[in-house]
Write a protein that holds these residues in place. Structure first.
Motif, mmCIF file in Angstrom:
data_model
loop_
_atom_site.group_PDB
_atom_site.id
_atom_site.type_symbol
_atom_site.label_atom_id
_atom_site.label_comp_id
_atom_site.label_asym_id
_atom_site.label_seq_id
_atom_site.Cartn_x
_atom_site.Cartn_y
_atom_site.Cartn_z
ATOM 1 N N TRP A 45 -0.523 11.592 2.500
ATOM 2 C CA TRP A 45 -1.666 11.209 2.248
ATOM 3 C C TRP A 45 -2.206 12.020 1.228
ATOM 4 O O TRP A 45 -2.890 11.597 0.262
ATOM 5 C CB TRP A 45 -2.762 11.248 3.654
ATOM 6 C CG TRP A 45 -3.978 10.684 3.219
ATOM 7 C CD1 TRP A 45 -5.101 11.695 2.657
ATOM 8 C CD2 TRP A 45 -4.484 9.458 3.328
ATOM 9 N NE1 TRP A 45 -6.189 10.634 2.430
ATOM 10 C CE2 TRP A 45 -6.002 9.673 2.961
ATOM 11 C CE3 TRP A 45 -4.109 8.349 3.626
ATOM 12 C CZ2 TRP A 45 -6.688 8.304 2.816
ATOM 13 C CZ3 TRP A 45 -4.887 7.014 3.821
ATOM 14 C CH2 TRP A 45 -6.122 7.275 3.243
ATOM 15 N N GLU A 46 -2.144 13.129 1.293
ATOM 16 C CA GLU A 46 -2.626 14.154 0.359
ATOM 17 C C GLU A 46 -1.738 14.365 -1.144
ATOM 18 O O GLU A 46 -2.415 14.868 -1.982
ATOM 19 C CB GLU A 46 -2.904 15.698 0.947
ATOM 20 C CG GLU A 46 -3.848 15.705 2.066
ATOM 21 C CD GLU A 46 -3.690 17.014 2.835
ATOM 22 O OE1 GLU A 46 -2.805 17.764 2.664
ATOM 23 O OE2 GLU A 46 -4.662 16.952 3.649
ATOM 24 N N ASN A 47 -0.819 13.988 -0.929
ATOM 25 C CA ASN A 47 0.092 13.978 -2.033
ATOM 26 C C ASN A 47 0.824 12.772 -2.727
ATOM 27 O O ASN A 47 1.763 12.551 -3.461
ATOM 28 C CB ASN A 47 1.165 14.938 -1.716
ATOM 29 C CG ASN A 47 0.702 16.359 -1.594
ATOM 30 O OD1 ASN A 47 0.199 17.126 -2.566
ATOM 31 N ND2 ASN A 47 0.820 16.866 -0.423
ATOM 32 N N SER A 48 0.150 11.529 -2.384
ATOM 33 C CA SER A 48 0.833 10.191 -2.909
ATOM 34 C C SER A 48 -0.276 9.512 -3.788
ATOM 35 O O SER A 48 -0.671 8.503 -3.459
ATOM 36 C CB SER A 48 1.028 9.566 -1.537
ATOM 37 O OG SER A 48 2.201 10.113 -0.879
ATOM 38 N N GLY A 49 -0.734 10.093 -4.739
ATOM 39 C CA GLY A 49 -1.687 9.471 -5.606
ATOM 40 C C GLY A 49 -1.187 8.299 -6.279
ATOM 41 O O GLY A 49 -2.026 7.331 -6.575
ATOM 42 N N PHE A 50 -0.031 7.801 -6.330
ATOM 43 C CA PHE A 50 0.427 6.556 -6.820
ATOM 44 C C PHE A 50 -0.008 5.455 -5.911
ATOM 45 O O PHE A 50 -0.255 4.414 -6.349
ATOM 46 C CB PHE A 50 1.947 6.765 -7.091
ATOM 47 C CG PHE A 50 2.725 6.423 -5.751
ATOM 48 C CD1 PHE A 50 3.214 7.685 -5.145
ATOM 49 C CD2 PHE A 50 3.241 5.259 -5.269
ATOM 50 C CE1 PHE A 50 3.974 7.919 -4.099
ATOM 51 C CE2 PHE A 50 3.873 5.445 -3.981
ATOM 52 C CZ PHE A 50 4.250 6.619 -3.570
ATOM 53 N N VAL A 51 -0.101 5.682 -4.580
ATOM 54 C CA VAL A 51 -0.437 4.610 -3.727
ATOM 55 C C VAL A 51 -1.955 4.259 -3.807
ATOM 56 O O VAL A 51 -2.193 3.151 -3.908
ATOM 57 C CB VAL A 51 -0.310 5.104 -2.124
ATOM 58 C CG1 VAL A 51 -0.818 3.999 -1.460
ATOM 59 C CG2 VAL A 51 1.039 5.256 -2.067
ATOM 60 N N PHE A 52 -2.869 5.418 -4.024
ATOM 61 C CA PHE A 52 -4.049 4.912 -4.356
ATOM 62 C C PHE A 52 -4.336 4.403 -5.721
ATOM 63 O O PHE A 52 -5.445 3.583 -5.614
ATOM 64 C CB PHE A 52 -4.981 6.620 -4.188
ATOM 65 C CG PHE A 52 -4.624 6.961 -2.747
ATOM 66 C CD1 PHE A 52 -5.272 6.145 -1.540
ATOM 67 C CD2 PHE A 52 -3.930 8.095 -2.448
ATOM 68 C CE1 PHE A 52 -4.973 6.570 -0.253
ATOM 69 C CE2 PHE A 52 -3.640 8.569 -1.211
ATOM 70 C CZ PHE A 52 -4.366 7.899 -0.008
ATOM 71 N N ASN A 59 -6.885 -4.048 -5.467
ATOM 72 C CA ASN A 59 -7.971 -4.039 -4.478
ATOM 73 C C ASN A 59 -7.348 -4.132 -2.932
ATOM 74 O O ASN A 59 -7.477 -4.954 -2.380
ATOM 75 C CB ASN A 59 -8.540 -5.183 -4.791
ATOM 76 C CG ASN A 59 -9.309 -5.441 -6.020
ATOM 77 O OD1 ASN A 59 -10.045 -4.314 -6.464
ATOM 78 N ND2 ASN A 59 -9.066 -6.458 -6.988
ATOM 79 N N ALA A 60 -6.608 -3.176 -2.889
ATOM 80 C CA ALA A 60 -5.837 -3.046 -1.471
ATOM 81 C C ALA A 60 -6.380 -1.932 -0.526
ATOM 82 O O ALA A 60 -7.018 -1.167 -0.827
ATOM 83 C CB ALA A 60 -4.339 -2.589 -1.719
ATOM 84 N N LEU A 61 -6.307 -2.608 0.524
ATOM 85 C CA LEU A 61 -6.435 -1.561 1.939
ATOM 86 C C LEU A 61 -5.275 -0.800 1.890
ATOM 87 O O LEU A 61 -4.137 -1.090 1.792
ATOM 88 C CB LEU A 61 -6.512 -2.530 3.177
ATOM 89 C CG LEU A 61 -6.677 -1.804 4.312
ATOM 90 C CD1 LEU A 61 -8.022 -1.058 4.605
ATOM 91 C CD2 LEU A 61 -6.511 -2.827 5.410
ATOM 92 N N VAL A 62 -5.387 0.568 2.046
ATOM 93 C CA VAL A 62 -4.378 1.445 2.092
ATOM 94 C C VAL A 62 -4.119 1.873 3.706
ATOM 95 O O VAL A 62 -5.411 2.639 4.218
ATOM 96 C CB VAL A 62 -4.484 2.881 1.269
ATOM 97 C CG1 VAL A 62 -3.414 3.620 1.352
ATOM 98 C CG2 VAL A 62 -4.709 2.114 -0.201
ATOM 99 N N ILE A 63 -3.227 1.927 4.329
ATOM 100 C CA ILE A 63 -2.930 2.545 5.876
ATOM 101 C C ILE A 63 -1.786 3.361 5.571
ATOM 102 O O ILE A 63 -0.699 2.947 5.209
ATOM 103 C CB ILE A 63 -2.665 1.474 6.692
ATOM 104 C CG1 ILE A 63 -3.872 0.388 6.895
ATOM 105 C CG2 ILE A 63 -2.518 2.002 8.243
ATOM 106 C CD1 ILE A 63 -3.692 -0.560 7.707
ATOM 107 N N PHE A 64 -1.861 4.635 6.291
ATOM 108 C CA PHE A 64 -0.693 5.517 6.344
ATOM 109 C C PHE A 64 -0.417 5.757 7.845
ATOM 110 O O PHE A 64 -1.431 6.104 8.449
ATOM 111 C CB PHE A 64 -1.192 6.993 5.582
ATOM 112 C CG PHE A 64 -0.896 7.014 4.364
ATOM 113 C CD1 PHE A 64 -0.111 8.126 3.935
ATOM 114 C CD2 PHE A 64 -1.297 6.004 3.455
ATOM 115 C CE1 PHE A 64 0.253 8.007 2.420
ATOM 116 C CE2 PHE A 64 -1.242 6.428 1.950
ATOM 117 C CZ PHE A 64 -0.185 7.279 1.385
#
Length: 75
Positions: A45-52, A59-64
């Motif tokens: 979560w803390e290191n996956s900037g590309f996902v955000f 305009n996506a919802l993000v779930i890890f």
């Protein structure tokens, strides 16, 4: 970015943990589900900037999410 409050669910032989953000979601966009790898989901979560960055663009919802086995699986 720091992990938001997450959730943990415990079952008989494994637990599941997830973090999510709807910061960019417009309720019409896709859902990005990231399953992580061989480590704590908080680190991804803390290191996956590309996902955000992609979430903002689409305009996506993000779930890890991750599951943690408390018993070995044998095939």
């Amino acid at each position: 970015s720091d992990c938001p409050p997450g959730c943990r669910v415990n079952f008989n032989n494994f637990s599941a943990e997830c973090f999510f953000t709807d910061q960019y979601w417009d309720e019409k966009g896709p859902i990005f589900f990231y399953t992580g790898n061989e480590g704590p989901i908080t680190g991804f979560w803390e290191n996956s900037g590309f996902v955000f960055e992609a979430a903002q663009k689409f305009n996506a919802l993000v779930i890890f999410g991750e599951h943690v086995s408390t018993q070995g699986y044998f095939v």
